[in-house]
Design an enzyme around this catalytic site. Sequence first.
Site, mmCIF file in Angstrom:
data_model
loop_
_atom_site.group_PDB
_atom_site.id
_atom_site.type_symbol
_atom_site.label_atom_id
_atom_site.label_comp_id
_atom_site.label_asym_id
_atom_site.label_seq_id
_atom_site.Cartn_x
_atom_site.Cartn_y
_atom_site.Cartn_z
ATOM 1 N N ASP A 145 0.922 -1.116 -0.042
ATOM 2 C CA ASP A 145 0.033 0.015 -0.050
ATOM 3 C C ASP A 145 1.007 1.138 0.041
ATOM 4 O OD1 ASP A 145 -1.871 -2.141 0.709
ATOM 5 O OD2 ASP A 145 -3.095 -0.814 1.776
ATOM 6 N N LYS A 213 -6.975 3.417 -3.356
ATOM 7 C CA LYS A 213 -7.665 3.197 -2.318
ATOM 8 C C LYS A 213 -7.666 4.799 -1.688
ATOM 9 C CE LYS A 213 -5.567 2.026 2.483
ATOM 10 N NZ LYS A 213 -4.157 1.225 3.094
ATOM 11 N N LYS A 249 -10.370 0.229 -2.507
ATOM 12 C CA LYS A 249 -10.235 -0.054 -0.975
ATOM 13 C C LYS A 249 -10.620 1.422 -0.396
ATOM 14 C CE LYS A 249 -7.359 -0.947 2.682
ATOM 15 N NZ LYS A 249 -5.842 -1.851 2.997
#
Length: 313
Positions: A145, A213, A249
Amino acid sequence: MADVTADDGALRRFLHGLPGVDKVGLEARATALGTRSIKTTAKAYAIDLAVSMIDLTTLEGADTPGKVRALCAKGIHPDPTDRTVPKVAAICVYPDMVATAKEALAGSGIHVASVATAFPAGRAALPVKLADVRDAVAAGADEIDMVIDRGAFLAGRYRSVFEEIKAVKEACARPEGGAAHLKVIFETGELQTYDNVRRVSWLAMLAGADFIKTSTGKVAVNATPPVTLLMLEAVRDFHAATGVQIGVKPAGGIRTTKDALKYLVMVNETLGGPWLTPDWFRFGASSLLNDLLMQRQKLSTGRYSGPDYVTVD
């Protein structure tokens, strides 16, 4: 889409040529989808689906190997009294805890995700960020991430952000073959406008993101339904244009089962069934898990157990 990313001018023209976001329409659509009612069997299915989509996370300066192992145990068996509860999708930790999580999760099928690139601010030189990624991948991370350089994006240095994402994507490759999946974090609470969210979504997907995300969970404004809906629409349009499927996400601020079900409705209505799996949709919301477990217990027993009946993270 190769021509779009050929040079800085082409990329800028493409991103600024995207349709402007109808703020009123977007927020009204997100609100309307949030009013959908899910009952009984469908609700039970949705709760289990949401559990299976959680990236259970600990990202604190006080993290210890013992805390990470305990979190991994919870990820494998979220409710120790009920082994029918699905396992979570991933455990997310800092790079120095990846090896600990990998060992604790061996054979479980749960992924190990690691934040990298000077999380959460992203304020470091590119070589430092890439070293951070390579260390996490070498330790066994299945997913990375990364955070974008919001300052560069807001200053209009789109090519710089594009090249950084590409470089991180390359650093996700393993010498023996294969690669960690790359989730690109925008920190949408700092991007100022919906138009910027649409632009950065396309920018990240063009650069090779496997997931986009919303947030780090470390700022005041994190995931919101309108921002997530906008990102889902960008993924839909990117898939229509390229045939490439990208995951989404939302992270931060999603704490209740009711909230989670609203997001699942958005996914179903915007992208459809192929995205309703942990492979393509995740929740970055560790506090959500306990509420899902309590609601699950209520559905099965008719009684609301309360927080004392679930483990504390």
